[in-house]
Design an enzyme around this catalytic site. Structure first.
Site, PDB file in Angstrom:
ATOM      1  N   LYS A  33       8.322 -52.300  50.574  1.00 30.06           N
ATOM      2  CA  LYS A  33       7.280 -52.076  51.577  1.00 30.06           C
ATOM      3  C   LYS A  33       7.588 -52.776  52.896  1.00 30.06           C
ATOM      4  CE  LYS A  33       3.447 -50.630  48.794  1.00 30.06           C
ATOM      5  NZ  LYS A  33       2.032 -50.702  48.477  1.00 30.06           N
ATOM      6  N   LYS A  48       9.155 -42.500  44.545  1.00 29.39           N
ATOM      7  CA  LYS A  48       7.832 -42.420  43.900  1.00 29.39           C
ATOM      8  C   LYS A  48       6.855 -41.623  44.774  1.00 29.39           C
ATOM      9  CE  LYS A  48       4.783 -45.746  44.202  1.00 29.39           C
ATOM     10  NZ  LYS A  48       3.742 -46.770  44.062  1.00 29.39           N
ATOM     11  N   LYS A  59       0.729 -42.578  48.278  1.00 33.42           N
ATOM     12  CA  LYS A  59      -0.274 -42.139  49.256  1.00 33.42           C
ATOM     13  C   LYS A  59       0.158 -42.442  50.681  1.00 33.42           C
ATOM     14  CE  LYS A  59      -3.590 -45.052  46.888  1.00 33.42           C
ATOM     15  NZ  LYS A  59      -2.939 -46.351  46.664  1.00 33.42           N
TER      16      LYS A  59
HETATM   17  N1  AQP Z   1       3.809 -42.111  41.657  1.00 31.73           N
HETATM   18  C1  AQP Z   1       3.134 -42.773  40.723  1.00 31.73           C
HETATM   19  N2  AQP Z   1       3.312 -42.484  39.412  1.00 31.73           N
HETATM   20  C2  AQP Z   1       2.617 -43.140  38.441  1.00 31.73           C
HETATM   21  N3  AQP Z   1       1.723 -44.106  38.720  1.00 31.73           N
HETATM   22  C3  AQP Z   1       1.513 -44.422  40.003  1.00 31.73           C
HETATM   23  N4  AQP Z   1       0.717 -45.315  40.603  1.00 31.73           N
HETATM   24  C4  AQP Z   1       0.865 -45.239  41.950  1.00 31.73           C
HETATM   25  N5  AQP Z   1       1.770 -44.304  42.259  1.00 31.73           N
HETATM   26  C5  AQP Z   1       2.202 -43.782  41.066  1.00 31.73           C
HETATM   27  C6  AQP Z   1      -0.172 -46.205  39.878  1.00 31.73           C
HETATM   28  O1  AQP Z   1      -1.453 -46.119  40.473  1.00 31.73           O
HETATM   29  C7  AQP Z   1      -2.086 -47.387  40.371  1.00 31.73           C
HETATM   30  C8  AQP Z   1      -2.649 -47.780  41.687  1.00 31.73           C
HETATM   31  O2  AQP Z   1      -1.620 -47.967  42.626  1.00 31.73           O
HETATM   32  P1  AQP Z   1      -1.984 -48.651  44.012  1.00 31.73           P
HETATM   33  O3  AQP Z   1      -2.785 -47.762  44.822  1.00 31.73           O
HETATM   34  O4  AQP Z   1      -2.612 -49.954  43.765  1.00 31.73           O
HETATM   35  O5  AQP Z   1      -0.620 -48.973  44.672  1.00 31.73           O
HETATM   36  P2  AQP Z   1       0.752 -48.281  44.670  1.00 31.73           P
HETATM   37  O6  AQP Z   1       1.380 -48.374  43.318  1.00 31.73           O
HETATM   38  O7  AQP Z   1       1.523 -48.904  45.786  1.00 31.73           O
HETATM   39  O8  AQP Z   1       0.382 -46.765  44.957  1.00 31.73           O
HETATM   40  P3  AQP Z   1       0.773 -45.900  46.169  1.00 31.73           P
HETATM   41  O9  AQP Z   1       0.149 -44.557  46.004  1.00 31.73           O
HETATM   42  O10 AQP Z   1       2.258 -45.927  46.361  1.00 31.73           O
HETATM   43  O11 AQP Z   1       0.047 -46.649  47.365  1.00 31.73           O
HETATM   44  P4  AQP Z   1       0.641 -47.118  48.735  1.00 31.73           P
HETATM   45  O12 AQP Z   1       1.305 -45.917  49.303  1.00 31.73           O
HETATM   46  O13 AQP Z   1      -0.529 -47.588  49.534  1.00 31.73           O
HETATM   47  O14 AQP Z   1       1.603 -48.219  48.414  1.00 31.73           O
HETATM   48  C9  AQP Z   1      -1.052 -48.373  39.833  1.00 31.73           C
HETATM   49  O15 AQP Z   1      -1.280 -48.554  38.448  1.00 31.73           O
HETATM   50  C10 AQP Z   1       0.236 -47.656  40.047  1.00 31.73           C
HETATM   51  O16 AQP Z   1       1.224 -48.015  39.098  1.00 31.73           O
END
Ligand code: AQP
Length: 345
Positions: free
Chosen positions: A124, A207, A210
């Site tokens: 990040k 991955k 969002k």
């Molecule tokens: N692509 C994914 N596949 C499976 N699980 C996922 N999670 C996120 N992306 C995937 C799971 O969703 C939960 C919440 O995640 P988060 O919002 O706390 O943070 P993150 O993992 O950083 O998700 P994003 O979508 O990638 O958010 P941003 O873009 O803001 O960093 C967790 O259990 C995660 O494993």
């Protein structure tokens, strides 16, 4: 000592997990996390506590108005996906100050070397790590506090959170060792199912996220049927037909991703899916996947949109959730303060 706190190694089976309101919910969040939160609620073996982790979201700058909206929309998403706010405790993190208070104690337990190994920070922060917030670096200590302030025994997460869960275990073990106690449980990560890591629709090595600048890379839980179908139609694939068994997906990340998504949405194993679709071309499989995705996601997104309209009701649910969460968290923090030697705790 409060009776709500247990000091033996026998902890109440309790699930905690959270999602950041850092944008709209994606199919990755749904399959990797939320759908499994619902399963763990419904199985009935656990107390379940779910959280919109707004303090984590601001480790990267968020527009305040959008953050408020995303938090309420995420709460609506939890309920639309099947979280019952009576059965589970549902709240936003900033309403329960014990998370941030315990995080400070854990900042003093975690070691710099441990934090520097966290790959999510490296991903990040990117090349400009000197300009990343201190909060982004300290994020995993707050995550450990989110979990351990409830003495959670199990944490369902996607595969990307595995390293943070290991750090949570290390923090619990070191705290218990440093203070000669067994106060914190060594939490079990629950990373299972066909979609523990849903990948970008545009790049099978990344991955689904969002915050990916490309909207075409992800399916948002708010996408309508046409948008879902269009994104799946345009999803990157390879020219081969689908194999008849999972081994045939090796070295084919985009094909594996679409099959995994299908399996998770259909509640089938990958092998069972491939028994049905082995030999088909993507031109045939993609419409099947779109149809299934729309069938499963449309009722959730419709309900999510309806609930989001009523901000007053969402806020009442969050008020009540925060109150219930504090009943569990406050005695754990109080006991932690006593253990570390804070006067008047
Ligand atoms: N692509 C994914 N596949 C499976 N699980 C996922 N999670 C996120 N992306 C995937 C799971 O969703 C939960 C919440 O995640 P988060 O919002 O706390 O943070 P993150 O993992 O950083 O998700 P994003 O979508 O990638 O958010 P941003 O873009 O803001 O960093 C967790 O259990 C995660 O494993």
């Amino acid at each position: 000592m409060s009776e709500a706190v247990q000091t033996s190694s026998q902890f109440t089976p309790r699930v905690f997990s959270g999602i950041q309101p850092s944008g709209g919910l994606t199919l990755g969040n749904y399959l990797g996390a939320m759908k499994r939160f619902v399963d763990m609620q419904n199985v009935g073996n656990f107390e379940t506590i779910y959280c919109m982790v707004d303090l984590h979201a601001i480790t990267v700058w968020q527009d305040p108005e959008k953050l408020r909206h995303a938090t309420r929309e995420l709460c609506a998403g939890f309920i639309a996906a099947g979280i019952d706010p009576e059965q589970s405790i549902l709240f936003n993190q900033s309403r329960v100050p014990e998370h941030a208070q315990l995080a400070w104690i854990f900042n003093c337990v975690a070691r710099m070397g441990w934090m520097q190994r966290m790959t999510q920070f490296k991903d990040k922060a990117g090349k400009n790590a000197q300009n990343a917030s201190l909060g982004l670096f300290a994020y995993p200590a707050l995550m450990a506090a989110d979990i351990l302030v409830y003495h959670a025994t199990h944490v369902p997460v996607g595969d990307d959170q595995k390293q943070h869960l290991e750090l949570t275990r290390d923090i619990a073990i070191k705290f218990n060792h440093d203070y000669d106690t067994e106060f914190f449980p060594v939490t079990e990560p629950v990373i299972e199912g066909a979609a523990t890591r849903v990948m970008s629709l545009r790049d099978g090595s990344k991955k689904m996220s969002k915050s990916d600048p490309s909207d075409a890379s992800r399916i948002n839980m708010t996408d309508d049927a046409d948008t879902i179908a269009k994104k799946i139609r345009k999803a990157k694939t390879d020219p081969e037909a689908l194999p008849s068994e999972a081994k045939g997906l090796e070295g084919r990340p985009e094909a594996a991703n679409l099959v995994n998504i299908y399996a998770a949405l259909a509640d089938m194993s990958v092998d069972a899916v491939l028994r049905d679709v082995g030999g088909k071309q993507f031109s045939e499989f993609k419409p099947m996947l779109s149809e299934l995705a729309v069938e499963k996601l449309a009722p959730i997104s419709t309900e999510m949109a309806r609930l989001t309209q009523d901000a007053g009701e969402i806020d009442r649910i969050l008020d009540r959730g925060a109150e219930r969460a504090r009943e569990v968290a406050a005695p754990v923090l109080k006991k932690t303060y006593e253990i570390v030697g804070m006067v008047g705790a």
